[in-house]
Enzyme design. Sequence first.
Site, PDB file in Angstrom:
ATOM      1  N   SER A   1       0.847  -1.204   0.000  1.00  0.00           N
ATOM      2  CA  SER A   1       0.000   0.000   0.000  1.00  0.00           C
ATOM      3  C   SER A   1       0.882   1.253   0.000  1.00  0.00           C
ATOM      4  O   SER A   1       1.782   1.383   0.830  1.00  0.00           O
ATOM      5  CB  SER A   1      -0.896   0.036   1.242  1.00  0.00           C
ATOM      6  OG  SER A   1      -1.819  -1.019   1.214  1.00  0.00           O
TER       7      SER A   1
ATOM      8  N   CYS B   1      -6.845  -1.537   6.660  1.00  0.00           N
ATOM      9  CA  CYS B   1      -5.773  -1.968   7.564  1.00  0.00           C
ATOM     10  C   CYS B   1      -6.242  -1.727   9.006  1.00  0.00           C
ATOM     11  O   CYS B   1      -6.584  -0.610   9.370  1.00  0.00           O
ATOM     12  CB  CYS B   1      -4.490  -1.183   7.283  1.00  0.00           C
ATOM     13  SG  CYS B   1      -3.188  -1.631   8.443  1.00  0.00           S
TER      14      CYS B   1
ATOM     15  N   SER C   1      -0.350 -15.205   3.539  1.00  0.00           N
ATOM     16  CA  SER C   1       0.448 -15.731   4.648  1.00  0.00           C
ATOM     17  C   SER C   1       0.998 -17.129   4.401  1.00  0.00           C
ATOM     18  O   SER C   1       2.031 -17.492   4.990  1.00  0.00           O
ATOM     19  CB  SER C   1      -0.393 -15.745   5.924  1.00  0.00           C
ATOM     20  OG  SER C   1      -0.799 -14.440   6.245  1.00  0.00           O
TER      21      SER C   1
HETATM   22  C1  LIG Z   1       2.911  -8.812   6.838  1.00  0.00           C
HETATM   23  C2  LIG Z   1       1.613  -8.338   6.249  1.00  0.00           C
HETATM   24  C3  LIG Z   1       1.557  -7.084   5.650  1.00  0.00           C
HETATM   25  C4  LIG Z   1       0.365  -6.625   5.088  1.00  0.00           C
HETATM   26  N1  LIG Z   1       0.326  -5.390   4.513  1.00  0.00           N
HETATM   27  C5  LIG Z   1      -0.826  -4.962   3.905  1.00  0.00           C
HETATM   28  C6  LIG Z   1      -0.879  -3.715   3.228  1.00  0.00           C
HETATM   29  O1  LIG Z   1       0.098  -2.947   3.183  1.00  0.00           O
HETATM   30  N2  LIG Z   1      -2.042  -3.358   2.633  1.00  0.00           N
HETATM   31  C7  LIG Z   1      -3.155  -4.167   2.655  1.00  0.00           C
HETATM   32  O2  LIG Z   1      -4.185  -3.802   2.077  1.00  0.00           O
HETATM   33  N3  LIG Z   1      -3.124  -5.377   3.279  1.00  0.00           N
HETATM   34  C8  LIG Z   1      -1.992  -5.779   3.905  1.00  0.00           C
HETATM   35  N4  LIG Z   1      -1.967  -7.009   4.526  1.00  0.00           N
HETATM   36  C9  LIG Z   1      -3.163  -7.882   4.477  1.00  0.00           C
HETATM   37  C10 LIG Z   1      -3.060  -8.879   3.335  1.00  0.00           C
HETATM   38  O3  LIG Z   1      -2.991  -8.223   2.089  1.00  0.00           O
HETATM   39  C11 LIG Z   1      -4.248  -9.870   3.326  1.00  0.00           C
HETATM   40  O4  LIG Z   1      -5.416  -9.126   3.125  1.00  0.00           O
HETATM   41  C12 LIG Z   1      -4.389 -10.662   4.622  1.00  0.00           C
HETATM   42  O5  LIG Z   1      -3.106 -11.059   5.092  1.00  0.00           O
HETATM   43  C13 LIG Z   1      -5.255 -11.916   4.461  1.00  0.00           C
HETATM   44  O6  LIG Z   1      -4.678 -12.858   3.577  1.00  0.00           O
HETATM   45  P1  LIG Z   1      -3.777 -14.118   4.096  1.00  0.00           P
HETATM   46  O7  LIG Z   1      -4.482 -14.736   5.258  1.00  0.00           O
HETATM   47  O8  LIG Z   1      -3.668 -15.024   2.914  1.00  0.00           O
HETATM   48  O9  LIG Z   1      -2.467 -13.565   4.505  1.00  0.00           O
HETATM   49  C14 LIG Z   1      -0.793  -7.465   5.124  1.00  0.00           C
HETATM   50  C15 LIG Z   1      -0.720  -8.727   5.736  1.00  0.00           C
HETATM   51  C16 LIG Z   1       0.469  -9.166   6.311  1.00  0.00           C
HETATM   52  C17 LIG Z   1       0.520 -10.529   6.965  1.00  0.00           C
END
Ligand SMILES: Cc1cc2nc3c(=O)[nH]c(=O)nc-3n(C[C@H](O)[C@H](O)[C@H](O)COP(=O)(O)O)c2cc1C
Length: 622
Positions: free
Chosen positions: A58, A150, A307
């Site tokens: 982002s 977020c 993740s």
């Molecule tokens: C380390 C980390 C950083 C993230 N940074 C952002 C971000 O900058 N902007 C955003 O919209 N989502 C961010 N997310 C959320 C992810 O894009 C995603 O929506 C969320 O982790 C769910 O997916 P997952 O369970 O497969 O990880 C972040 C997640 C993690 C774990």
Amino acid sequence: MSAGPSPGDRVIESLRGAHRRTAEPILLATVSGIATTNPEMIEWFARETAVTIITSKSIQVRPNPGNREPVITEPEPGSFGNAVGLKNPGLAAALLELRELRRRLSARADPARSKPLLNISIAGRDPEEFSLLAGKLAPLADLLELNLSCPHAHGGYGSVIGCDRNLVERCTRAAVDAAGATPVFAKLTPNVAAPGELAAIARRAVEAGAAGIVAINTVGPDQYREPETGALILNNPAPPGSPDAASRSGLGGRSGRWIRERALACIREIRDGLGPEVPLIGMGGVELPEDARALRDAGADVVGVGSVLALVHQKEWPRLFRDLADGFRNEGSDPSRPLPAYYREEGNMRFQRRTVAARRELGGGLFELELEGTFAFEAGQSCFLWLPGVGEKPFSPALDEPATFLIRRRGLVTDALGRLERGDSLFIRGPYGSGEGVIDATMAAPADGAAPGSVALILVAGSGAALAPTLAKRLAARGVAVRVMIGLRDDTTAVPLEQAIRRHADLQVLRDQGVIGRVLRVAEDTYGGTGESASPAYPETRRTESLNTLWAIGPDPFMEGAMDLGIRLGLDRDRIWISLEEEMLCGTGLCGMCHRGGRLTCAHGTFVTMTAAGGAGKESCL
Ligand SMILES: Cc1cc2nc3c(=O)[nH]c(=O)nc-3n(C[C@H](O)[C@H](O)[C@H](O)COP(=O)(O)O)c2cc1C
């Protein structure tokens, strides 16, 4: 005559209704903030994986350094909490990086493969900021994603907007108006209070012009505590002046396995609320092929892969994407089949509490920190040291028995480590890295390494000496004669790890004496026979020894000098190794920071040959 569909229309048409095309491979996306956080990692995914959408970190209007580490934790295997804090370089720098990335992606496009779409995530705090970001970045994006979600951001960003229908509408409309023909997707938070509210918010975003929806962002936020001491792990301070600082510190959003059911329910709710036509990118806890299939069945046209990347070594990410796209575990759909072997089943971010046995000051800001007990590792692996309330940083361990680190004071964490006394405690996690950059017994030396008259030369500068004892031990165990030359800046700093190095190698210490990197000049004398002749340690070997490998460990300019030297001394590029110590936030592949040319050092280890390093310079992070 009609001008035909715009590129934006084509993007939308390629995604629309994909959740109903169940006989086709599942379309996949990387998710914002995970792995594709900088141009080189974006290129790596474009080159190596079958991904349909690559999502950037982002981007905000102003640069944001994010929170200090620890920013990611894994309380249970596969389940994570993060408070990265929207770390990003800001709009001006992102524009330069993304323009350059676009140029490189088009130059390298493979006509035989469809190009992934670039989804640029933007995070404003109000309609004006979203308008500015969208207007500037839309020309570089195939689609824009609005981070309205977020949960751990302060200052009016993220889910403060995403929980309020009116703000969602206003921010979305502002971005859509500024984005021109580039489709805008709104990324929503699952953290809404009332049942049905998520679908209502999604409808508002679409009414405001959003071409599609992305969900879910992380759940929570929550606090995460180290189990033994109860110390808060994530370094996310409460906003200044916060009346309930104790409960608002250390908050981070949940991702991975423990949000899978929530993500499924949210995707179902949004799909039911929007009908079948609005493109929907779904994510949250997708780990196995059947999870990807379940999310598509629930209504996701594209499935986000986030993740889970922490559970799979980077070298297997291309296979993971292929398997997830298939939607089936191995052949067929039998869920009792064993997991593909590439998933890690144990958590690997757990801290161990350790007691300091001794701290030895060497001078020049360098010190050795000895812990009670042992710590098994190989040269090229990294681990993290954490002081609750201060922070966490990655280190290359120096000795396994007793566990010892060589540290230079250079900031808050290293300064605090440098104040620890015998009996104090700290936390350690790791080691991280398994691959060609981890120098264990099998990697240690080329076949001719033990040839008589041939030596491995290890050139180190300052705290780079940390890697010398274990590397020398591994090489010596393969029957290779090892020379270590340590360069030290001043005349007073004691020689680091001296005994441990001498156990496995001949050691020569070279003080700069006003000539930066003098150790390189002396090495050239010793093995090339020209230039300064100030190497009395081996006059008898000067012309008879030949080098079989050269290993350089130190700051970048030092390693560049060492690589040039290796070439001048006639070594093949595959026999010149350097150790890359990149900024590393997590150790598990999620932050995407510790890469060089898209190769993550937390996964593969820090050592690379000059061939593999290949002039792939480091770019800043998006
Ligand atoms: C380390 C980390 C950083 C993230 N940074 C952002 C971000 O900058 N902007 C955003 O919209 N989502 C961010 N997310 C959320 C992810 O894009 C995603 O929506 C969320 O982790 C769910 O997916 P997952 O369970 O497969 O990880 C972040 C997640 C993690 C774990």
